[in-house]
Scaffold this active site. Sequence first.
Site, PDB file in Angstrom:
ATOM      1  N   SER A   1       0.854  -1.193   0.000  1.00 25.66           N
ATOM      2  CA  SER A   1       0.000   0.000   0.000  1.00 25.66           C
ATOM      3  C   SER A   1       0.883   1.233   0.000  1.00 25.66           C
ATOM      4  O   SER A   1       2.035   1.177   0.447  1.00 25.66           O
ATOM      5  CB  SER A   1      -0.871  -0.002   1.263  1.00 25.66           C
ATOM      6  OG  SER A   1      -1.550   1.226   1.402  1.00 25.66           O
TER       7      SER A   1
ATOM      8  N   TYR B   1      -2.334  -1.574  10.399  1.00 26.71           N
ATOM      9  CA  TYR B   1      -2.218  -1.691   8.936  1.00 26.71           C
ATOM     10  C   TYR B   1      -0.906  -1.096   8.436  1.00 26.71           C
ATOM     11  O   TYR B   1      -0.183  -1.718   7.645  1.00 26.71           O
ATOM     12  CB  TYR B   1      -3.412  -0.967   8.310  1.00 26.71           C
ATOM     13  CG  TYR B   1      -3.536  -1.092   6.813  1.00 26.71           C
ATOM     14  CD1 TYR B   1      -4.064  -2.233   6.232  1.00 26.71           C
ATOM     15  CD2 TYR B   1      -3.153  -0.038   5.980  1.00 26.71           C
ATOM     16  CE1 TYR B   1      -4.210  -2.330   4.856  1.00 26.71           C
ATOM     17  CE2 TYR B   1      -3.292  -0.132   4.602  1.00 26.71           C
ATOM     18  CZ  TYR B   1      -3.823  -1.284   4.049  1.00 26.71           C
ATOM     19  OH  TYR B   1      -3.959  -1.381   2.692  1.00 26.71           O
TER      20      TYR B   1
HETATM   21  P1  NDP Z   1     -11.318  -6.405   0.479  1.00 24.74           P
HETATM   22  O1  NDP Z   1     -11.677  -6.031   1.868  1.00 24.74           O
HETATM   23  O2  NDP Z   1     -12.252  -6.055  -0.630  1.00 24.74           O
HETATM   24  O3  NDP Z   1     -11.003  -7.964   0.413  1.00 24.74           O
HETATM   25  C1  NDP Z   1     -10.138  -8.552   1.332  1.00 24.74           C
HETATM   26  C2  NDP Z   1      -9.732  -9.870   0.759  1.00 24.74           C
HETATM   27  O4  NDP Z   1      -8.776 -10.492   1.634  1.00 24.74           O
HETATM   28  C3  NDP Z   1     -10.903 -10.810   0.612  1.00 24.74           C
HETATM   29  O5  NDP Z   1     -10.764 -11.506  -0.593  1.00 24.74           O
HETATM   30  C4  NDP Z   1     -10.731 -11.748   1.798  1.00 24.74           C
HETATM   31  O6  NDP Z   1     -11.266 -13.039   1.582  1.00 24.74           O
HETATM   32  C5  NDP Z   1      -9.214 -11.829   1.874  1.00 24.74           C
HETATM   33  N1  NDP Z   1      -8.768 -12.265   3.200  1.00 24.74           N
HETATM   34  C6  NDP Z   1      -8.812 -11.582   4.362  1.00 24.74           C
HETATM   35  N2  NDP Z   1      -8.307 -12.323   5.357  1.00 24.74           N
HETATM   36  C7  NDP Z   1      -7.935 -13.509   4.820  1.00 24.74           C
HETATM   37  C8  NDP Z   1      -7.338 -14.682   5.320  1.00 24.74           C
HETATM   38  N3  NDP Z   1      -7.032 -14.811   6.625  1.00 24.74           N
HETATM   39  N4  NDP Z   1      -7.058 -15.690   4.467  1.00 24.74           N
HETATM   40  C9  NDP Z   1      -7.362 -15.589   3.148  1.00 24.74           C
HETATM   41  N5  NDP Z   1      -7.945 -14.509   2.609  1.00 24.74           N
HETATM   42  C10 NDP Z   1      -8.223 -13.472   3.430  1.00 24.74           C
HETATM   43  O7  NDP Z   1      -9.873  -5.814   0.248  1.00 24.74           O
HETATM   44  P2  NDP Z   1      -9.218  -4.942  -0.920  1.00 24.74           P
HETATM   45  O8  NDP Z   1      -9.504  -5.549  -2.227  1.00 24.74           O
HETATM   46  O9  NDP Z   1      -9.529  -3.518  -0.685  1.00 24.74           O
HETATM   47  O10 NDP Z   1      -7.684  -5.126  -0.542  1.00 24.74           O
HETATM   48  C11 NDP Z   1      -6.883  -6.152  -1.092  1.00 24.74           C
HETATM   49  C12 NDP Z   1      -5.451  -5.828  -0.721  1.00 24.74           C
HETATM   50  O11 NDP Z   1      -5.125  -4.525  -1.220  1.00 24.74           O
HETATM   51  C13 NDP Z   1      -5.201  -5.786   0.781  1.00 24.74           C
HETATM   52  O12 NDP Z   1      -3.934  -6.327   1.071  1.00 24.74           O
HETATM   53  C14 NDP Z   1      -5.223  -4.295   1.077  1.00 24.74           C
HETATM   54  O13 NDP Z   1      -4.483  -3.971   2.204  1.00 24.74           O
HETATM   55  C15 NDP Z   1      -4.594  -3.745  -0.187  1.00 24.74           C
HETATM   56  N6  NDP Z   1      -4.886  -2.352  -0.434  1.00 24.74           N
HETATM   57  C16 NDP Z   1      -6.168  -1.907  -0.558  1.00 24.74           C
HETATM   58  C17 NDP Z   1      -6.410  -0.555  -0.791  1.00 24.74           C
HETATM   59  C18 NDP Z   1      -7.776  -0.011  -0.943  1.00 24.74           C
HETATM   60  O14 NDP Z   1      -7.899   1.220  -0.992  1.00 24.74           O
HETATM   61  N7  NDP Z   1      -8.805  -0.819  -1.031  1.00 24.74           N
HETATM   62  C19 NDP Z   1      -5.304   0.398  -0.903  1.00 24.74           C
HETATM   63  C20 NDP Z   1      -3.998  -0.172  -0.766  1.00 24.74           C
HETATM   64  C21 NDP Z   1      -3.807  -1.496  -0.547  1.00 24.74           C
HETATM   65  P3  NDP Z   1     -12.688 -13.482   2.248  1.00 24.74           P
HETATM   66  O15 NDP Z   1     -13.748 -12.769   1.452  1.00 24.74           O
HETATM   67  O16 NDP Z   1     -12.714 -14.951   2.083  1.00 24.74           O
HETATM   68  O17 NDP Z   1     -12.628 -13.037   3.691  1.00 24.74           O
END
Ligand code: NDP
Length: 255
Positions: A148, A163
């Site tokens: 990020s 985070y």
């Molecule tokens: P979402 O909240 O939309 O989705 C989170 C995802 O992570 C889901 O697919 C969830 O799966 C999965 N997940 C969470 N915990 C686990 C676990 N223990 N094991 C396996 N899967 C897990 O997130 P985003 O799409 O927004 O974010 C994706 C990545 O991008 C993250 O690392 C986030 O930090 C990063 N990011 C996001 C930004 C943003 O503005 N959105 C900005 C910068 C970075 P399930 O549905 O099965 O729980």
Amino acid sequence: MDVLDSFRLDGRTAIVTGGNRGIGRAIAEGFADVGADVVIANRDEESGAAAADEIEAAADVDTLAVQTDVTSEADVRALAEEVVDTFGGIDVLVNNAGITHHNSVADKSVEEFQETIDINLTGAYRCSKYAGEVMKDDGGGAILNVSSMSAFIANYPQHQVDYQASKGALEAFKNQLASEWAEFGIRVNNINPGYVFTDNIVHGEKTVDTWRSEMLVDEFARPADIAPLAVYLASDAAWYVTGESVVIDGGYTVR
Ligand code: NDP
């Protein structure tokens, strides 16, 4: 080789953790668009299977959903084994699964802090360890960590010190892994998005206005905007890129 051809991933196998929704889903779709077989690895079995089916229906590739909690070493080991059994190897791993606890230090328990580290950082280690061993035996691969812009800046006005710590650590993690695994032909890079509107984002009108005032591009990113960068870094087009972090934030961190 034609420039566009160097971005293709035909015949490669890519695992995307958290590939069922949000940024991970968009990256999985992007990989399938350029010919990769895609493995969706997330906790929720139903949405993981649905994502895999939908991606396979839309592109001429094979997909697999493997229910995986990245905090479970047994799950991650089984994931690597199932992918090798199904596709014969692992070419690309995207450590995308991530969470945030949006609360101040006074309200954030140590358990919440540790949960974020366990998923965002140690989860990336577990997956890299087991996928990386396969890549080493097969002559190389590409690992992408979805870090990020928060690795480099303090976010405002939301509170999320768990985070920031996890994403900052992913930078050192990437540098060292890229160094240690260069001899095996494994490239390790980070993608550092700014604000992308997904379920992960907790916002109100005031928060959005504050963020917008810091951006050079007057729009928030969509998950699909991150996918082309992931395709590039996973592909032969980026064969000379390793140990790098690429910020994709609409100019947010410039101000
Ligand atoms: P979402 O909240 O939309 O989705 C989170 C995802 O992570 C889901 O697919 C969830 O799966 C999965 N997940 C969470 N915990 C686990 C676990 N223990 N094991 C396996 N899967 C897990 O997130 P985003 O799409 O927004 O974010 C994706 C990545 O991008 C993250 O690392 C986030 O930090 C990063 N990011 C996001 C930004 C943003 O503005 N959105 C900005 C910068 C970075 P399930 O549905 O099965 O729980």
